[in-house]
Write an enzyme that holds these catalytic residues in place. Structure first.
Site, PDB file in Angstrom:
ATOM      1  N   GLU A   1      -3.875  -9.054  -5.155  1.00  0.00           N
ATOM      2  CA  GLU A   1      -2.777 -10.031  -5.138  1.00  0.00           C
ATOM      3  C   GLU A   1      -3.301 -11.450  -5.312  1.00  0.00           C
ATOM      4  O   GLU A   1      -2.669 -12.294  -5.956  1.00  0.00           O
ATOM      5  CB  GLU A   1      -1.991  -9.927  -3.827  1.00  0.00           C
ATOM      6  CG  GLU A   1      -1.233  -8.617  -3.690  1.00  0.00           C
ATOM      7  CD  GLU A   1      -0.763  -8.415  -2.254  1.00  0.00           C
ATOM      8  OE1 GLU A   1       0.230  -9.047  -1.870  1.00  0.00           O
ATOM      9  OE2 GLU A   1      -1.397  -7.636  -1.505  1.00  0.00           O
TER      10      GLU A   1
ATOM     11  N   LYS B   1      -0.807  -0.184   7.810  1.00  0.00           N
ATOM     12  CA  LYS B   1      -0.895  -0.831   6.498  1.00  0.00           C
ATOM     13  C   LYS B   1      -2.316  -0.970   5.964  1.00  0.00           C
ATOM     14  O   LYS B   1      -3.259  -1.203   6.701  1.00  0.00           O
ATOM     15  CB  LYS B   1      -0.276  -2.246   6.561  1.00  0.00           C
ATOM     16  CG  LYS B   1       1.222  -2.295   6.626  1.00  0.00           C
ATOM     17  CD  LYS B   1       1.935  -1.654   5.449  1.00  0.00           C
ATOM     18  CE  LYS B   1       1.893  -2.456   4.175  1.00  0.00           C
ATOM     19  NZ  LYS B   1       2.736  -3.658   4.217  1.00  0.00           N
TER      20      LYS B   1
ATOM     21  N   SER C   1      -2.536  -5.120   8.434  1.00  0.00           N
ATOM     22  CA  SER C   1      -1.452  -6.001   8.849  1.00  0.00           C
ATOM     23  C   SER C   1      -1.570  -6.204  10.349  1.00  0.00           C
ATOM     24  O   SER C   1      -1.981  -5.306  11.085  1.00  0.00           O
ATOM     25  CB  SER C   1      -0.116  -5.337   8.509  1.00  0.00           C
ATOM     26  OG  SER C   1       0.894  -5.787   9.388  1.00  0.00           O
TER      27      SER C   1
END
Ligand code: ARG
Length: 457
Positions: free
Chosen positions: A287, A280, A274
């Site tokens: 996804e 992250k 991120s």
């Protein structure tokens, strides 16, 4: 190519809305193959001369190497790939090339080209699914006896093995491959010779062309041959079903990789960071597989909607068959490759999965089964007694059945004499589920061995 009865040219927007070359250029190899077969057939039936045939064939050879090296010219005025190839052929071979369109129409040409293209696409998709299956087999073998929670309603239900779970994915993919192979078998009939819609008055030999292009036979009805796209819909439908399966797998990876689960971590290669949260590690590839599946479903919807109101035979609406077919093919290829990469590099936390597998009293069914086997209780009664035992443990603040004693159970069973307790471990549970198709490591290993044989044949 069709200017004889026109005085003026098309409006610029007419040209733009009409042209398919920006996308149907992907059919160039199929278009050349179709023309080769058609020219050979015309010569063998005495409809064009041997000299014309030879000029056409060497012209097509030249176009093939030009397009290979320099790409496909995109002139909107030429509308589509068929005119683009033919125009270049006329430049190279002159008069002979102008005879190629005898007993042929772009309507049977495009239907043939797209069938050939989809046939090749299916072969590529099939190979990519087989790669994913083989990645799954490797991981399933490694984890044939790694214990994880099995879920229903996303609540811990019964312990299963990770190998069993991965083999469930394998089976989904096995059916996907068989759907594609059905589609390939059904689409393998040749439209050429249907001409515009009614067939032709020339004495052509459709079996000759069908054989040359590896079709099983010519299509039986000329109107049907130029006007149905059911094969493309069927291809998109098989692709959509595959995408649905990949999406569900991706969703599981996303869930398993989340901190509250922590079943799995993704490698650097298959995750992203991120820009604001330095800690992250996000499962973007999973996804996007999930996200792309939505677009693939859209492709199927788009073509079905295009076709649903069309009368026989050809209408220009059908030119729009190609973008969704190409888009779905490109997306599914990416999804399959990403999924294979992720599966190969996932690192599973066996201890964590085992810990969660014991949660939620997941071996309660084993206790009920034991009461049936050892004490002759009807299953419904055993279910009730076990429910009371779970309640007792819950009231004590336990998270599993390990604290349950024979006395507890006797009292839950209203005084039934129970002297010893069964093995309620998660290992005991999975080992016991040895029915055909069950999660016992023994069965999982058999399933893997059978799948390996299947995959290599
Ligand atoms: N580019 C057209 C398509 O993809 C080829 C067929 C054109 N036929 C016609 N009659 N205009 O559908």
């Amino acid at each position: 190519m069709w200017g004889g009865r026109f005085d003026g040219g098309p409006a610029a927007v007419m040209q733009e809305i009409n042209a398919s070359i920006p996308f149907d250029k992907r059919l160039w190899r199929q278009d050349i193959a179709g023309s080769r077969a058609h020219a050979n057939m015309l010569a063998s039936c005495g409809i064009i001369s041997e000299e014309d045939k030879t000029a056409i064939q060497s012209g097509l050879d030249q176009i093939e190497s030009e397009f290979e090296k320099g790409g496909i010219p995109e002139d909107l005025a030429l509308e589509d790939i068929h005119m683009t190839v033919e125009k270049r052929l006329v430049e190279i071979a002159g008069e002979a090339a102008r005879r190629l369109h005898t007993a042929r129409s772009r309507n049977d040409q495009v239907a043939t080209d797209l069938r050939l293209w989809v046939r090749g696409a299916i072969a590529e998709i099939d190979a990519a699914i087989a790669d994913l299956q083989s990645a799954l087999l490797t991981r399933a073998e490694e984890h044939a006896d790694s214990i994880m929670p099995g879920f229903t309603h996303l609540q811990v239900a019964q312990p299963v093995t990770l190998g069993h779970h991965l083999m469930a994915w394998f089976e989904m993919l096995r059916r996907d491959r068989s759907r594609f192979s059905d589609c390939a078998a059904r689409l393998n009939e040749m439209p050429l010779g249907a001409a515009a819609l009614a067939g032709t008055g020339f004495a052509i030999d459709r079996n000759h062309t069908a054989h040359a292009l590896d079709f099983d036979r010519p299509m039986a009805n000329s109107l049907d041959a130029v006007s149905d796209r059911d094969f493309a819909i069927e291809f998109l439908s098989a692709t959509a079903q595959l995408a649905l399966h990949l999406s569900r797998m991706a969703e599981e990876i996303v869930i398993w990789a989340s901190q509250p689960y922590s079943f799995v971590s993704l490698s650097d290669e298959w995750s992203t960071g991120s820009s604001i949260m330095p800690q992250k590690r996000n499962p973007d590839a999973a996804e996007l597989v999930r996200g792309h599946s939505g677009r693939i479903l859209g492709c199927l919807q788009a073509l079905m909607t295009t076709m649903k109101g069309l009368p026989l035979a050809y209408s220009k609406d059908m030119q729009n068959d190609k973008p969704p077919v190409f888009e779905a093919f490109d997306l599914i290829g990416l999804c399959l490759a990403a999924m294979s990469g992720m599966v190969a590099s996932l690192s599973f936390d066996r201890a964590r999965m085992r810990e969660v597998a014991a949660d939620g009293f997941s071996t309660a069914t084993d206790l009920a089964d034991w009461l049936v086997r050892e004490h002759g209780l009807p299953f419904r009664d055993a279910h009730h007694v076990t429910g009371a035992a779970v309640k007792l443990c819950e009231e004590r603040g336990d998270r599993d059945l390990s604290g349950l004693t024979a006395e507890d159970l006797s009292s839950a069973a209203s005084g039934l004499a129970i002297a010893e307790m069964p093995d309620l471990s998660v290992e005991g549970s999975v080992n016991g589920r040895s029915s055909a198709g069950g999660t016992a490591p023994l069965r999982v290993k058999e399933a893997i061995a059978a799948a390996r044989k299947d995959l290599s044949s």
